[in-house]
Design an enzyme around this catalytic site. Structure first.
Site, PDB file in Angstrom:
ATOM      1  N   HIS A  73       0.765  -1.023  -0.038  1.00 21.96           N
ATOM      2  CA  HIS A  73       0.080   0.038   0.015  1.00 21.96           C
ATOM      3  C   HIS A  73       1.037   1.303  -0.041  1.00 21.96           C
ATOM      4  O   HIS A  73       1.962   1.239  -0.351  1.00 21.96           O
ATOM      5  CB  HIS A  73      -0.897  -0.058   1.098  1.00 21.96           C
ATOM      6  CG  HIS A  73      -1.580  -1.291   1.072  1.00 21.96           C
ATOM      7  ND1 HIS A  73      -2.680  -1.617   0.323  1.00 21.96           N
ATOM      8  CD2 HIS A  73      -1.245  -2.699   1.835  1.00 21.96           C
ATOM      9  CE1 HIS A  73      -3.262  -2.805   0.541  1.00 21.96           C
ATOM     10  NE2 HIS A  73      -2.542  -3.539   1.393  1.00 21.96           N
ATOM     11  N   GLU A  90      -2.353   0.282   7.857  1.00 20.70           N
ATOM     12  CA  GLU A  90      -1.536  -0.708   7.126  1.00 20.70           C
ATOM     13  C   GLU A  90      -0.353   0.193   6.454  1.00 20.70           C
ATOM     14  O   GLU A  90       0.852  -0.555   6.661  1.00 20.70           O
ATOM     15  CB  GLU A  90      -2.333  -1.678   6.319  1.00 20.70           C
ATOM     16  CG  GLU A  90      -1.551  -2.759   5.837  1.00 20.70           C
ATOM     17  CD  GLU A  90      -2.369  -3.483   4.742  1.00 20.70           C
ATOM     18  OE1 GLU A  90      -3.643  -3.413   4.656  1.00 20.70           O
ATOM     19  OE2 GLU A  90      -1.810  -4.523   4.436  1.00 20.70           O
ATOM     20  N   HIS A 125       2.506  -7.100   4.569  1.00 21.91           N
ATOM     21  CA  HIS A 125       1.228  -6.640   4.768  1.00 21.91           C
ATOM     22  C   HIS A 125       0.843  -6.757   5.983  1.00 21.91           C
ATOM     23  O   HIS A 125       1.280  -7.378   6.717  1.00 21.91           O
ATOM     24  CB  HIS A 125       0.121  -7.282   3.765  1.00 21.91           C
ATOM     25  CG  HIS A 125       0.263  -6.774   2.217  1.00 21.91           C
ATOM     26  ND1 HIS A 125      -0.534  -5.759   1.813  1.00 21.91           N
ATOM     27  CD2 HIS A 125       1.280  -7.192   1.280  1.00 21.91           C
ATOM     28  CE1 HIS A 125      -0.136  -5.730   0.335  1.00 21.91           C
ATOM     29  NE2 HIS A 125       1.127  -6.445   0.361  1.00 21.91           N
ATOM     30  N   GLU A 145       1.275 -11.645   5.964  1.00 20.80           N
ATOM     31  CA  GLU A 145       0.249 -10.964   6.492  1.00 20.80           C
ATOM     32  C   GLU A 145       0.420 -10.844   7.974  1.00 20.80           C
ATOM     33  O   GLU A 145       0.161 -12.160   8.705  1.00 20.80           O
ATOM     34  CB  GLU A 145      -1.055 -11.607   6.326  1.00 20.80           C
ATOM     35  CG  GLU A 145      -1.386 -11.431   4.803  1.00 20.80           C
ATOM     36  CD  GLU A 145      -2.095 -10.103   4.409  1.00 20.80           C
ATOM     37  OE1 GLU A 145      -2.179  -9.146   5.238  1.00 20.80           O
ATOM     38  OE2 GLU A 145      -2.626  -9.515   3.266  1.00 20.80           O
TER      39      GLU A 145
HETATM   40 ZN   LIG Z   1      -2.372  -5.215   2.424  1.00 23.39          ZN
END
Ligand SMILES: [Zn+2]
Length: 259
Positions: A10, A24, A79, A144
């Site tokens: 992002h 995030e 992430h 993640e």
């Molecule tokens: Zn993400």
């Protein structure tokens, strides 16, 4: 020279998941920069490229094109999860492609190192049709790292803590170093076990070899086992001690000795 591409998920106009006062895009950037610093300070024989080093918008295609055009040997895309759950999971591409077994073997090493370092709940080694792992021409993993919308993952002691983000980065660094066979820098250790005794009344330790990355304070007369001999850091010198933290090597503040 092993080429590692580090992608902070992002950025810019795309915040990624947001909850609990966290974005995030900020967490992924922090982790990516810490990962870069750890690898550059402690390992050698590699080169790194980051998809971004500031809060900027970068399209998914631009990211994988960067990595592909550079000829990266490995790509990691960082992430933070959302949507209900807790813990850590990692992804490789779910299609069929040459080198899939090797991609998953490398991912296993990185995944296990991150879980061991962070003590995140292990949600498993997964596969999905994500752009970052599908369009990269080299083995790639997408991590993640906890759930931004989970109260305990996002707690003051977890994603809100700089020291915890350092742990996530260190887990990535150790896993990647081991998967890619990076070598540790030689601190010039002569083979004798060294110790540092604290001379100052109180003294900062550091999470990484970076004078701005303060960890905890230690006190006069405490003694720590040195695991990496004195090495230069920004105009001064540091030792790494057994806890993994770093401490100044300035003889005004610490005494180094061997038994
Ligand atoms: Zn993400």
């Amino acid at each position: 020279m092993t080429k590692l591409f580090i992608d902070a998920g992002h950025g810019g106009s795309d915040p990624g998941a947001t909850a609990n006062g966290l974005k995030e895009k900020d967490l992924t950037l922090e982790i990516a920069l810490k990962l870069r610093n750890i690898l550059n300070n402690e390992y050698e024989g590699h080169s790194l490229m980051l998809s971004r080093t500031t809060d900027q918008s970068v399209t998914l295609s631009f990211r994988t094109n960067m990595a592909n055009n550079w000829g990266a040997d490995y790509l990691v895309s960082i992430h933070i999860n959302a949507g209900g759950g807790t813990g850590f999971e990692s992804y490789t591409y779910n299609g069929s492609y040459p080198g899939k077994a090797e991609t998953n073997r490398l991912r296993g090493i990185v995944h296990n190192a991150i879980v061991a370092e962070t003590e995140f709940r292990d949600r498993g080694k997964k596969e999905a049709n994500f752009h970052m792992v599908r369009e990269s021409a080299m083995p790639a993993v997408l991590t993640e790292n906890g759930f931004i919308d989970n109260a305990s993952d996002a707690a003051a002691a977890a994603l809100k803590s700089d020291a915890f983000l350092t742990k996530i980065a260190r887990g990535h660094a150790e896993g990647l170093a081991s998967a890619l066979g990076l070598s540790r820098k030689d601190g010039g250790n002569d083979g004798e076990q060294g110790y540092v005794e604290i001379l100052a009344d109180s003294l900062w330790t550091y999470n990484t070899a970076n004078w701005d990355d303060k960890a905890v304070i230690v006190n006069k007369d405490e003694v720590f086992t040195v695991i990496r001999d004195k090495f230069p850091v920004g105009g001064g010198h540091m030792y790494q001690i057994k806890s993994g933290l770093y401490i100044t090597a300035n003889p005004n503040y610490v005494r180094y000795y061997t038994k």
